[in-house]
Design a protein around this motif. Structure first.
Motif, short mmCIF file in Angstrom:
data_model
loop_
_atom_site.label_atom_id
_atom_site.label_comp_id
_atom_site.label_asym_id
_atom_site.label_seq_id
_atom_site.Cartn_x
_atom_site.Cartn_y
_atom_site.Cartn_z
N UNK A 184 -81.05 49.72 -31.03
CA UNK A 184 -81.81 49.83 -29.78
C UNK A 184 -81.59 51.22 -29.19
N UNK A 185 -82.51 51.63 -28.35
CA UNK A 185 -82.33 52.89 -27.63
C UNK A 185 -81.30 52.67 -26.53
N UNK A 210 -81.18 53.76 -23.60
CA UNK A 210 -81.80 53.53 -22.30
C UNK A 210 -82.23 52.07 -22.11
N UNK A 211 -82.35 51.33 -23.21
CA UNK A 211 -82.79 49.94 -23.14
C UNK A 211 -81.64 48.95 -23.03
N UNK A 212 -80.40 49.46 -23.02
CA UNK A 212 -79.24 48.59 -22.86
C UNK A 212 -79.02 48.34 -21.37
N UNK A 213 -79.08 47.09 -20.91
CA UNK A 213 -78.90 46.79 -19.48
C UNK A 213 -77.55 47.28 -18.97
N UNK A 214 -77.52 47.73 -17.72
CA UNK A 214 -76.28 48.28 -17.16
C UNK A 214 -75.17 47.25 -17.09
N UNK A 257 -78.08 58.64 -30.64
CA UNK A 257 -77.96 59.38 -29.38
C UNK A 257 -77.63 60.84 -29.65
N UNK A 258 -77.67 61.65 -28.61
CA UNK A 258 -77.32 63.06 -28.74
C UNK A 258 -75.86 63.23 -29.19
N UNK A 259 -75.02 62.27 -28.84
CA UNK A 259 -73.60 62.32 -29.24
C UNK A 259 -73.40 61.86 -30.68
N UNK A 260 -74.46 61.36 -31.32
CA UNK A 260 -74.37 60.91 -32.70
C UNK A 260 -74.01 59.45 -32.84
N UNK A 283 -74.68 55.17 -32.14
CA UNK A 283 -75.81 54.27 -32.30
C UNK A 283 -75.52 52.97 -31.54
N UNK A 284 -76.46 52.56 -30.71
CA UNK A 284 -76.32 51.32 -29.96
C UNK A 284 -77.11 50.22 -30.69
N UNK A 285 -76.48 49.05 -30.79
CA UNK A 285 -77.13 47.94 -31.48
C UNK A 285 -76.94 46.66 -30.68
N UNK A 286 -77.86 45.73 -30.86
CA UNK A 286 -77.72 44.40 -30.26
C UNK A 286 -77.28 43.43 -31.35
#
Length: 240
Positions: free
Chosen positions: A6-7, A9-13, A124-127, A129-132
């Motif tokens: 997932x992006x 920005x799409x991860x809920x706070x 991400x710019x930091x390299x 990866x966010x996943x669900x």
């Protein structure tokens, strides 16, 4: 398909976002023989709010239950002895409840995008990866419980019932035959007729993507070497 990229920005706070790591170990059987190299991606469950997951325990068969089953089936040659190892059991278990996310570090992401180049756009710019989590990843505090509930459903649908003395000993009565499965997380020890053993193999192959199954009078199980012959069972842990 245990994780869905997932992006960021799409991860809920307010979502649970766990960091992770990967480890590799060598595995040996009860005789000390090399078995395999095992790699596992693990989420950091210590970062979770335990209060959100009150029911996270997963039972395992007691040693006296296992020894009782071995004694009962020592001389019953009409029953085969089998061992099933369900590979990656947790990542074959659907994740339930509120969404949980996992952040993968850049040193692992570089290998992921080599295999799945289509995931590059999520990096991400930091390299990182966010996943669900779509499956109960190892390390999650609720993963063990979800797996046990998943396995329980499969066994119940096949007509098995948990024994009153131990919820990890499962039985199915078929006329004068009683088939037994001893459960220790993802390792199953089975005593069943040839016909039932074949039916169980088909059941596990249908419900779980990766399994190994041995039907033999000598098995390595939970660090023990179990040998059955001439109306007796020998249990040894010589290597340990």
């Amino acid at each position: 398909k245990a994780l869905k990229p997932v992006y960021k920005k799409d991860v809920p706070e307010d979502a649970e976002v766990l960091t992770s790591h990967m480890f590799v170990v060598d595995k040996f059987d009860a005789n000390g023989e090399y078995d395999k190299k095992k790699a596992r991606m693990v989420s950091h469950g210590n970062e979770q709010n335990a209060e959100l997951h009150p029911n996270k325990s997963s039972p395992t068969a007691a040693i006296h239950s296992l020894l009782t089953v071995l004694a009962l089936y020592a001389g019953k040659t009409e029953y085969q002895m089998g061992k099933v190892d369900i590979k990656g059991a947790f990542v074959q278990t659907p994740m339930t409840g509120p969404p949980i996310y996992m952040k993968i570090s850049k040193n692992i992401v570089k290998y992921i995008v080599e295999i799945f180049p289509e995931y590059t756009k999520y990096v991400t710019q930091e390299g990182t990866l966010y996943t669900r989590m779509l499956k109960a990843m190892y390390g999650c505090v609720q993963a063990s419980r979800l797996w046990f509930e998943h396995l329980t459903k499969v066994l119940q649908e096949a007509g098995y019932k948990a024994a009153g003395m131990d919820e990890c000993v499962w039985r199915r009565v078929d006329g004068k035959k009683t088939h037994v499965i001893v459960v220790y997380v993802d390792n199953l020890l089975i005593f069943a007729t040839k016909k039932e053993m074949e039916a169980l193999k088909a059941l596990f192959v249908k419900n779980f993507r990766w399994i190994t199954m041995e039907v033999t009078e000598k098995v390595s199980y939970l660090g023990m070497q179990i040998n059955r012959w001439d109306n007796q069972v020998e249990v040894g842990m010589d290597f340990f």
